[in-house]
Design a protein around this motif. Structure first.
Motif, PDB file in Angstrom:
ATOM      1  N   CYS A 215     -14.976   0.680   2.983  1.00  0.00           N
ATOM      2  CA  CYS A 215     -13.939   0.551   1.943  1.00  0.00           C
ATOM      3  C   CYS A 215     -13.610   1.904   1.317  1.00  0.00           C
ATOM      4  CB  CYS A 215     -14.389  -0.438   0.874  1.00  0.00           C
ATOM      5  SG  CYS A 215     -14.363  -2.161   1.441  1.00  0.00           S
ATOM      6  N   ILE A 241     -14.613  -6.490   3.873  1.00  0.00           N
ATOM      7  CA  ILE A 241     -13.764  -5.300   4.022  1.00  0.00           C
ATOM      8  C   ILE A 241     -12.299  -5.713   4.167  1.00  0.00           C
ATOM      9  CG2 ILE A 241     -13.294  -3.272   5.455  1.00  0.00           C
ATOM     10  CD1 ILE A 241     -16.310  -3.393   6.255  1.00  0.00           C
ATOM     11  N   ASP A 244     -10.591  -6.287   0.908  1.00  0.00           N
ATOM     12  CA  ASP A 244     -10.170  -5.048   0.247  1.00  0.00           C
ATOM     13  C   ASP A 244      -8.877  -4.501   0.850  1.00  0.00           C
ATOM     14  OD1 ASP A 244     -12.464  -5.063  -1.384  1.00  0.00           O
ATOM     15  OD2 ASP A 244     -12.548  -2.869  -1.326  1.00  0.00           O
TER      16      ASP A 244
END
Length: 735
Positions: A215, A241, A244
């Motif tokens: 990230c 991930i 995000d």
């Protein structure tokens, strides 16, 4: 103004055309599809505009004119075209053939780039109010009605197929009863403020470290190798991930090696995310693949889940590429344009300045070498997630032991003990059919394929002899055609043969065979996996399709029946593939709180590959294998390309390869070794005689320079028209 157009053809060039009449040329973007005349007569082809020039190598009066501009806007961006040019240059295939990879079939044929609305169904008011218990006598109708009632909104054809491949049989009666109807409303994309349907699971420290590292790199190029033991929660890391990336308003491409893994992963993604998830693989219809392609290109699908071919799908705003099981040989295309999806994905990440995440429990030696060279960043998940315990591995020496159709007495005792505890057993044998050989006990005659240097495989249930290389079939015979009197005997083991002996030894147990033969029908694999997870199966017997990705919580014993078959090969890749397969198969054991055991039957208990894996694990095996590769100057410490040639006339392929060697000799470049011509390991397949030439160099640029020099010349050789030839850069299989 001259249009430079890429057209799918074996020619290594772009084609010059005059612009279409009565069209403003400045409005036509690069990456736009064009309809152009091609060849003699009225033949036409679909091309893609690659460049515009003021000059041509041909006289203007000889140039044909573009007939029609198909698209109002370019379907391929400049980044997409740059990637496709790289693939063409690196793997040495015509740019027209490479660009055709980027389009689904319908767009390749020139059809309009319009989203085809998929049919959906929804509950009527009566369907909402009806108690599903009233349909108890029609369980399929009851299940389908409950599916709609639980979902609450309309369901598309693809969503219903994912749920149950046989859903259509229950649909018509429910429509007749006016409980369901065709949904004519346009459903909005499923997007919520939080982007998720269900919250993420709590990460352990190792998972959180991996999540934070990736990230932190969003918005810049980096390659991460996520090495996690089976069951360590790699998918959960992916999901964190991806969340995000979605919060940044970007898209994600997730590649998996096998189609069989896609529905399972899709279901998990849909459970987590409240966004439109597109799926792309070869088992979908042309319309379904075109829809997924356009949704990704237009940005309406934030996530695309697919196999190797999905790599070239254009995106509106791609922010992350994930390759699960990065080591898998399925990521390397073995026909047509022989590209590596893993390596090409990394190039795409670099062009877009985004991170690429490679995941595997058994990383490829190339990826581990790149970690050592600090080209990739290593992320480790050393322990299984939750309370599951890593299974123990054991070698079972079966030399001089009594064997029941591949099953030793010791293994049978282990199976009985496991079943007595109401736990499941998984048996692995990477050979389908009843037996790989039919032999005459009297004279030694063997049933061989007339078109390949291979034995015909016995398929007992179908009463057939079948070649697994060219597909040739014959009726199963009972009398030896050579001596007319000898008894024909099956030799060796296949899953079908083991299934029959298991049925006799465990007559009161449910046995399920999973291989390419038993899962031919659409949806059958999903049905079988559901039976396993519901505890309706006691013994699972299967081939490589069982080796990865599947979660069987109640499997506590895994047995590899014939581990020795992969120990001896002329291909240096084989040891790596076998080690990966063993670890992947072993990973199916003990996935929940129950302890798992893995037993490998062998007649080579002291073989260093097996003992290293058992005593020290995959990482130590990889270190030893890399040391051996370094000593022998084999990849990844050198670079290879393999030229293959085949023809019905046995004399033509070696003559063609010798002509290629003569071309290479004209370059006076001694930095590249030429090894050949030699016959392929399978010297004859499908009636074609096969030869190979291996190029090898210590430096990649030297190898690429030689190939760039000679490939256009090879295409012009007279012998090139008399053989089928292909080039494989960075081959993963020398067969």
């Amino acid at each position: 103004m001259i249009f430079k157009v890429a057209i799918a053809s074996p020619l290594y060039q772009l084609f010059d055309y005059l612009p279409p009449q009565e069209v403003e040329c400045n409005d036509i973007q690069l990456g736009t599809r064009l309809l152009v005349p091609f060849g003699k007569g009225d033949h036409k082809k679909i091309g893609v505009l690659i460049a515009v020039s003021d000059t041509s190598d041909f006289a203007l009066h000889k140039l044909k004119r573009v007939e029609r501009v198909i698209d109002t806007h370019a379907l391929l961006s400049p980044h997409d075209l740059t990637l496709l040019h790289w693939v063409s240059d690196y793997y040495h295939y015509p740019i027209g053939d490479v660009i055709s990879l980027a389009f689904p079939t319908a767009l390749r044929q020139g059809k309009a780039a319009l989203l085809v609305t998929e049919k959906s169904y929804a509950l009527t008011d009566a369907g909402v109010a009806t108690d599903s218990q009233t349909l108890q006598r029609a369980p399929k109708q009851q299940a389908l009605l409950e599916k709609f009632q639980q979902h609450g909104t309309s369901l598309s054809v693809s969503e219903l197929t994912l749920w149950d491949a046989n859903w259509r049989t229950a649909l018509k009666p429910l429509i007749t009863k006016q409980l369901l109807h065709i949904d004519t409303t346009t459903a909005p994309l499923k997007i919520t403020a939080s982007l998720v349907n269900h919250p993420a699971l709590t990460s352990n420290p190792a998972q959180q470290t991996a999540i934070d590292a990736v990230c932190a790199s969003l918005g810049q190029f980096a390659v991460f190798l996520l090495e996690g033991v089976t069951g360590s929660g790699k998918t959960e890391v992916y999901l964190h991930i991806i969340h995000d990336v979605l919060k940044r308003g970007q898209q994600v491409l997730v590649l998996v090696p096998e189609i069989s893994l896609t529905p399972q992963l899709e279901a998990r993604f849909k459970h987590r995310f409240a966004v439109n998830i597109a799926v792309s693989h070869s088992k979908l219809t042309d319309n379904q693949r075109q829809s997924a392609w356009l949704k990704a290109q237009q940005g309406s699908s934030p996530i695309l889940l697919g196999t190797r071919s999905a790599l070239f799908t254009p995106f509106h705003h791609l922010g992350l590429i994930i390759l699960d099981e990065e080591h898998d040989a399925s990521f390397k295309q073995q026909e047509g344009v022989r590209f590596s999806a893993r390596d090409t994905a990394i190039v795409r990440g670099k062009l877009l300045n985004i991170p690429v995440l490679l995941g595997s429990a058994t990383p490829s030696l190339e990826s581990l070498h790149n970690v050592a060279k600090q080209r990739y960043q290593s992320l480790q998940l050393p322990e299984r997630a939750g309370y599951s315990i890593t299974p123990s591995l054991h070698l079972l020496d079966i030399r001089n032991k009594k064997i029941h159709e591949g099953l030793s007495e010791t293994l049978l005792s282990e199976i009985r003990a496991t079943l007595a505890k109401n736990e499941q057993v998984l048996l692995f044998l990477n050979r389908r059919g009843f037996a790989p050989t039919l032999i005459c006990h009297g004279c030694g005659w063997v049933a061989r394929c007339l078109h390949c240097e291979a034995n015909l495989v016995i398929h007992h249930d179908e009463n057939r002899l079948r070649c697994h290389h060219c597909g040739t079939e014959h009726r199963l015979i009972n009398t030896c055609p050579a001596c007319k009197t000898g008894k024909l005997t099956p030799l060796g083991l296949g899953t079908e043969r083991v299934e029959k002996v298991l049925g006799k030894l465990f007559a009161d147990k449910t046995i399920l065979r999973l291989d390419r033969d038993s899962t031919r029908l659409k949806g059958s694999l999903e049905d079988y996996l559901e039976q396993i997870n519901q505890g309706k199966v006691d013994i699972i017997l299967g081939t490589q399709m069982l080796a990865k990705g599947h979660h069987f919580p109640n499997v506590t014993l895994v047995a590899i029946l014939d581990v020795d078959s992969g120990l001896f090969s002329i291909d240096f890749h084989t040891a790596e593939k076998l080690a990966q397969l063993i670890i992947q198969v072993a990973g199916r054991a003990g996935r929940a709180e129950k302890t798992g055991r893995v037993i490998m039957q062998t007649r080579q208990p002291n073989h260093p590959l097996l003992t290293t894996l058992i005593d020290h694990g995959y990482q130590q095996f990889a270190r030893s294998a890399l040391a051996e590769r370094h000593a022998a100057q084999l990849p990844p410490f050198s670079y290879q390309a393999m030229l293959s040639a085949q023809a019905h006339d046995a004399e033509l392929p070696p003559m063609f390869i010798q002509a290629v060697i003569d071309l290479a000799a004209q370059t006076a470049d001694h930095s590249v070794q030429l090894l050949g011509p030699v016959t392929a390991p399978m010297a004859k397949r499908a009636g074609l005689h096969r030869y190979q030439l291996l190029f090898q160099s210590k430096q990649r640029p030297d190898l690429q320079a030689l190939l760039t020099n000679i490939i256009p010349k090879i295409a012009k050789l007279k012998l090139a028209a008399k053989v089928r030839w292909s080039l494989d850069v960075d081959p993963v299989d020398l067969y």
